[in-house]
Design a protein around this motif. Structure first.
Motif, PDB file in Angstrom:
ATOM      1  N   TYR A  55      -8.657   7.377   4.726  1.00 26.27           N
ATOM      2  CA  TYR A  55      -7.964   8.666   4.755  1.00 26.27           C
ATOM      3  C   TYR A  55      -8.643   9.635   5.717  1.00 26.27           C
ATOM      4  O   TYR A  55      -7.972  10.416   6.411  1.00 26.27           O
ATOM      5  CB  TYR A  55      -7.895   9.266   3.349  1.00 26.27           C
ATOM      6  CG  TYR A  55      -6.631   8.892   2.611  1.00 26.27           C
ATOM      7  CD1 TYR A  55      -5.565   9.775   2.510  1.00 26.27           C
ATOM      8  CD2 TYR A  55      -6.488   7.640   2.037  1.00 26.27           C
ATOM      9  CE1 TYR A  55      -4.395   9.435   1.838  1.00 26.27           C
ATOM     10  CE2 TYR A  55      -5.327   7.276   1.363  1.00 26.27           C
ATOM     11  CZ  TYR A  55      -4.281   8.184   1.270  1.00 26.27           C
ATOM     12  OH  TYR A  55      -3.122   7.839   0.613  1.00 26.27           O
ATOM     13  N   GLU A  56      -9.961   9.591   5.793  1.00 25.39           N
ATOM     14  CA  GLU A  56     -10.665  10.437   6.768  1.00 25.39           C
ATOM     15  C   GLU A  56     -10.254  10.066   8.194  1.00 25.39           C
ATOM     16  O   GLU A  56     -10.006  10.932   9.034  1.00 25.39           O
ATOM     17  CB  GLU A  56     -12.180  10.274   6.601  1.00 25.39           C
ATOM     18  CG  GLU A  56     -12.754  11.007   5.406  1.00 25.39           C
ATOM     19  CD  GLU A  56     -14.249  10.805   5.278  1.00 25.39           C
ATOM     20  OE1 GLU A  56     -14.967  11.798   5.074  1.00 25.39           O
ATOM     21  OE2 GLU A  56     -14.712   9.654   5.401  1.00 25.39           O
ATOM     22  N   GLU A  57     -10.158   8.761   8.454  1.00 25.82           N
ATOM     23  CA  GLU A  57      -9.758   8.294   9.779  1.00 25.82           C
ATOM     24  C   GLU A  57      -8.316   8.695  10.070  1.00 25.82           C
ATOM     25  O   GLU A  57      -7.985   9.088  11.198  1.00 25.82           O
ATOM     26  CB  GLU A  57      -9.928   6.774   9.868  1.00 25.82           C
ATOM     27  CG  GLU A  57      -9.569   6.161  11.211  1.00 25.82           C
ATOM     28  CD  GLU A  57     -10.475   6.610  12.342  1.00 25.82           C
ATOM     29  OE1 GLU A  57     -10.030   6.534  13.513  1.00 25.82           O
ATOM     30  OE2 GLU A  57     -11.615   7.053  12.077  1.00 25.82           O
ATOM     31  N   ALA A  58      -7.445   8.579   9.072  1.00 26.59           N
ATOM     32  CA  ALA A  58      -6.046   8.979   9.244  1.00 26.59           C
ATOM     33  C   ALA A  58      -5.955  10.463   9.600  1.00 26.59           C
ATOM     34  O   ALA A  58      -5.160  10.866  10.464  1.00 26.59           O
ATOM     35  CB  ALA A  58      -5.259   8.684   7.970  1.00 26.59           C
ATOM     36  N   TYR A  59      -6.768  11.276   8.934  1.00 28.16           N
ATOM     37  CA  TYR A  59      -6.792  12.721   9.198  1.00 28.16           C
ATOM     38  C   TYR A  59      -7.252  12.988  10.631  1.00 28.16           C
ATOM     39  O   TYR A  59      -6.655  13.805  11.349  1.00 28.16           O
ATOM     40  CB  TYR A  59      -7.722  13.410   8.204  1.00 28.16           C
ATOM     41  CG  TYR A  59      -7.890  14.895   8.432  1.00 28.16           C
ATOM     42  CD1 TYR A  59      -6.881  15.794   8.082  1.00 28.16           C
ATOM     43  CD2 TYR A  59      -9.063  15.398   9.001  1.00 28.16           C
ATOM     44  CE1 TYR A  59      -7.035  17.162   8.298  1.00 28.16           C
ATOM     45  CE2 TYR A  59      -9.233  16.754   9.218  1.00 28.16           C
ATOM     46  CZ  TYR A  59      -8.202  17.631   8.872  1.00 28.16           C
ATOM     47  OH  TYR A  59      -8.361  18.979   9.090  1.00 28.16           O
ATOM     48  N   MET A  60      -8.287  12.265  11.077  1.00 25.89           N
ATOM     49  CA  MET A  60      -8.815  12.454  12.430  1.00 25.89           C
ATOM     50  C   MET A  60      -7.791  12.038  13.487  1.00 25.89           C
ATOM     51  O   MET A  60      -7.758  12.584  14.586  1.00 25.89           O
ATOM     52  CB  MET A  60     -10.096  11.632  12.613  1.00 25.89           C
ATOM     53  CG  MET A  60     -11.253  12.088  11.732  1.00 25.89           C
ATOM     54  SD  MET A  60     -11.793  13.782  12.106  1.00 25.89           S
ATOM     55  CE  MET A  60     -12.456  13.558  13.756  1.00 25.89           C
ATOM     56  N   ARG A  61      -6.919  11.078  13.153  1.00 25.68           N
ATOM     57  CA  ARG A  61      -5.910  10.600  14.101  1.00 25.68           C
ATOM     58  C   ARG A  61      -4.631  11.427  14.068  1.00 25.68           C
ATOM     59  O   ARG A  61      -3.697  11.146  14.816  1.00 25.68           O
ATOM     60  CB  ARG A  61      -5.570   9.135  13.803  1.00 25.68           C
ATOM     61  CG  ARG A  61      -6.722   8.174  14.000  1.00 25.68           C
ATOM     62  CD  ARG A  61      -6.271   6.739  13.786  1.00 25.68           C
ATOM     63  NE  ARG A  61      -7.379   5.800  13.897  1.00 25.68           N
ATOM     64  CZ  ARG A  61      -7.267   4.546  14.308  1.00 25.68           C
ATOM     65  NH1 ARG A  61      -6.081   4.071  14.665  1.00 25.68           N
ATOM     66  NH2 ARG A  61      -8.319   3.748  14.370  1.00 25.68           N
ATOM     67  N   GLY A  62      -4.569  12.404  13.191  1.00 21.97           N
ATOM     68  CA  GLY A  62      -3.386  13.244  13.108  1.00 21.97           C
ATOM     69  C   GLY A  62      -2.213  12.583  12.400  1.00 21.97           C
ATOM     70  O   GLY A  62      -1.050  12.944  12.616  1.00 21.97           O
TER      71      GLY A  62
END
Length: 665
Positions: free
Chosen positions: A442-449
């Motif tokens: 989820y952190e990675e998803a947030y960083m990818r927009g």
């Protein structure tokens, strides 16, 4: 004496180069009345000329084998370097099958044009450059429009795309090897000698290094199987640990899939050829397209990531071989005497001309005309005899001028861009759950927009009354504890909505007491939207996406179960994408023109899986998709995120101080 020696030498060369069977050296020498050392000396000369004669020792003496232009070196290797960003970019294609009436040179040219536009300067061809050879009495002989080795080679030399700044690196495949076996000609050598933009890497395979990353380019001799993933799994299983490559890039199987198996990234490269009669008869599915691949290495040159974007051509071009073949068959400069004669005949016959007029003018009979028309047909110039106003006339069949079905010029700004994150099988309440890894995703998803995460079922571990050992494998028991944990601990990230279905483990709570996970979860978490039990269909940018959580056990072949799920879909109701949970596997493939994703779990291997001998993949997927207004996918990049044993935490869920809810406001 000298004349006899020269004559014997010529005879020996003829025997050695034209014989396709093994020859006993002693018998040869006795027949020609020459010494063995003379024959071995001639063999050495032939080797220097590129004709490989192998000498092997058996109980009855030395035997000679003509291997033609095949290298003695069985292992082929090549080294590449990454750019200043530690990236190596290339386009992967396979099975162009030149010489077949099903070849698709127009599509191949389109792939090269797209490669140029997208900044790719290397193309790797994974074999079966040609259709190969059929014997004259073979039922498939008529499916070739070029039926001999040299004509197929010349066609490639003259017609294969040549784009400034792009080099093609290629191996030859099982079908190309027919030229070696039949005519002792290594077509790879012939092509690379004539085209400086085409680099021959070897026959059937080549070990490539990209910095310190190992990639095996491979074209299997074994035939295609029903289960799409089987051949790649079989190949990886055959490797010793020290021989395993980081990437296995394989052609010849007419399919498109990508998955990680035993720490090897396996990529099956599709064809650039329409479905042939032989493929149809053998029930071989055939995917047409290309991969656009970026390999990224770390500072030590080791594989860091691999991004593969697929590009599929849903329609091929009928009679494409005629359109492109005409460009060379109309040239009067050809040395082929039959071709010259064909062109002369074709020009002499006028459309609508009565055959009696032709016979009188050229002093020939009907049988000779039939032979002329057959010669024209062989060279792609179709002429029929039809009745017209009481007499027979010639009717020329023009080369079809069809609209070529190619992708529109790339303008990504005019396409819908969709980014999704896919997860499944979190099994909250189990001691094997891995909430900290879900948080990472989820952190990675947030960083990818990314604003949408799709969860494919088995949110909680549930309660199977027939599995008496299950409570010992849980730290949360019953509906209230498990669902309450999801409400309190599931990642809550600003801008991200989680859309989920429920699976078989979730459903046990309903079966045990009619308690529904979605009822309470949706009330307490507005960022989590329930779509259905076991499956759901959603529409995103006009793309039809099916989320599926089937039942039943897993299979040893990774692709078997998802293939079966896609096969039951009716043609008119197939989705663009099918996301499949439940099996705890990670696999991406194209089947029946559906992009299928088998979504890995987010829990460690359970006692049940251990007993059943089932593998367990932990991770998720990020999808980067470009589609048109109708939802048709133009470019599809499935990025697999996998976690290893070292990433797992044992019974982490029990310790709330160690694992906390991810909240990003």
């Amino acid at each position: 004496m000298k004349e006899n020696k020269i004559k014997n030498e010529e005879e020996i060369i003829t025997i050695l180069t034209e014989n396709t069977r093994e020859i006993n050296l002693t018998s040869l020498c006795e027949t020609l009345q020459v010494e063995e050392v003379d024959v071995l000396g001639i063999i050495n000369k032939l080797r220097n000329d590129g004709i490989n004669i192998v000498v092997k020792k058996f109980d009855d003496g030395l035997h000679l084998f003509n291997r033609g232009e095949r290298d003695f070196e069985e292992e082929h290797s090549y080294n590449f370097k990454t750019n200043e960003n530690n990236e190596f970019k290339f386009v992967a294609i396979s099975d162009t099958r030149f010489g077949s009436k099903s070849q698709q040179l127009s599509i191949l040219k389109d792939i090269y044009e797209k490669a140029k536009e997208m900044g790719y300067d290397k193309v790797i061809h994974c074999g079966n450059m040609t259709e190969g050879l059929y014997s004259m009495n073979n039922i498939y002989a008529e499916t070739n429009f070029l039926d001999d080795t040299l004509r197929q080679v010349d066609y490639i030399i003259n017609n294969y795309p040549k784009v400034d700044g792009i080099k093609t690196y290629f191996i030859t495949g099982a079908r190309d090897e027919k030229h070696l076996k039949t005519n002792k000609i290594d077509i790879g050598k012939r092509i690379s000698e004539a085209r400086n933009d085409m680099i021959y890497l070897g026959y059937n395979s080549c070990n490539v290094t990209i910095d310190n990353t190992k990639m095996l380019i491979f074209n299997p001799k074994l035939s295609k199987t029903y289960t799409v993933s089987y051949r790649a799994q079989q190949q990886v299983d055959s490797f010793r640990s020290e021989d395993k490559p980081d990437i296995l890039l394989y052609g010849g199987l007419l399919q498109m899939d990508k998955f990680n198996y035993r720490k090897v990234d396996c990529i099956s490269v599709p064809s650039v050829c329409a479905t042939t009669k032989e493929m149809n008869d053998k029930r071989f599915s055939n995917t047409v397209g290309a991969w656009y691949i970026t390999v990224k290495t770390n500072n030590k040159g080791q594989l860091e990531s691999i991004k593969a974007v697929d590009s599929i051509y849903y329609q091929t071009n009928k009679d494409d071989y005629q359109k492109n073949f005409q460009t060379i068959t109309n040239k009067e400069s050809s040395n082929d005497q039959h071709l010259k004669k064909t062109n002369k005949i074709y020009r002499s016959i006028k459309n609508g001309m009565p055959i009696n007029e032709f016979m009188e003018k050229f002093n020939c009979d009907y049988n000779e005309i039939a032979g002329m028309l057959e010669l024209c047909r062989i060279y792609g110039k179709n002429i029929d005899i039809v009745p017209n106003k009481g007499e027979l006339v010639f009717a020329k069949t023009p080369v079809p001028k069809k609209k070529i079905n190619l992708k529109d010029s790339i303008d990504l700004n005019k396409l819908n861009h969709t980014k999704l994150c896919i997860v499944s099988d979190t099994h909250f309440g189990s001691i094997h759950q891995q909430l900290h890894l879900l948080n990472k995703i989820y952190e990675e998803a947030y960083m990818r927009g990314i604003d949408t995460v799709l969860h494919c079922g088995d949110m909680v571990d549930g309660n199977y009354t027939n599995r008496l050992e299950q409570p010992r494998q849980q730290f949360l028991h019953g509906f209230d504890e498990q669902v309450g944990y999801v409400v309190d601990m599931y990642p809550k990230v600003k801008g991200i909505t989680t859309k989920y279905i429920l699976g078989s483990h979730d459903e046990t709570h309903y079966k045990n007491g009619q308690a529904t996970v979605n009822e309470w979860l949706s009330r307490c978490r507005t960022d989590m939207i329930f779509l259905g039990q076991d499956n759901a269909t959603i529409n995103i940018n006009n793309m039809k996406i099916v989320m599926d959580h089937p039942g039943g056990g897993s299979a040893q072949s990774i692709s078997y179960k998802p293939q079966k799920r896609i096969e039951i879909l009716e043609s008119k109701f197939k989705p663009h994408i099918m996301l499949i949970g439940h099996y705890h596997k990670s696999y991406s493939f194209v089947y029946r023109n559906v992009r299928g994703i088998e979504v890995p779990a987010l829990c460690d291997k359970t006692q049940f899986q251990q007993k059943q001998g089932l593998s367990n993949y932990v991770g998720g997927y990020f999808l980067d998709i470009y589609s048109d207004k109708k939802g048709n996918i133009q470019y599809f990049a499935p990025e697999e995120i996998l976690f290893g044993t070292k990433d797992m935490w044992e019974e982490a869920g029990k310790d709330k101080k160690k694992v906390k809810q991810l909240v990003i406001k």
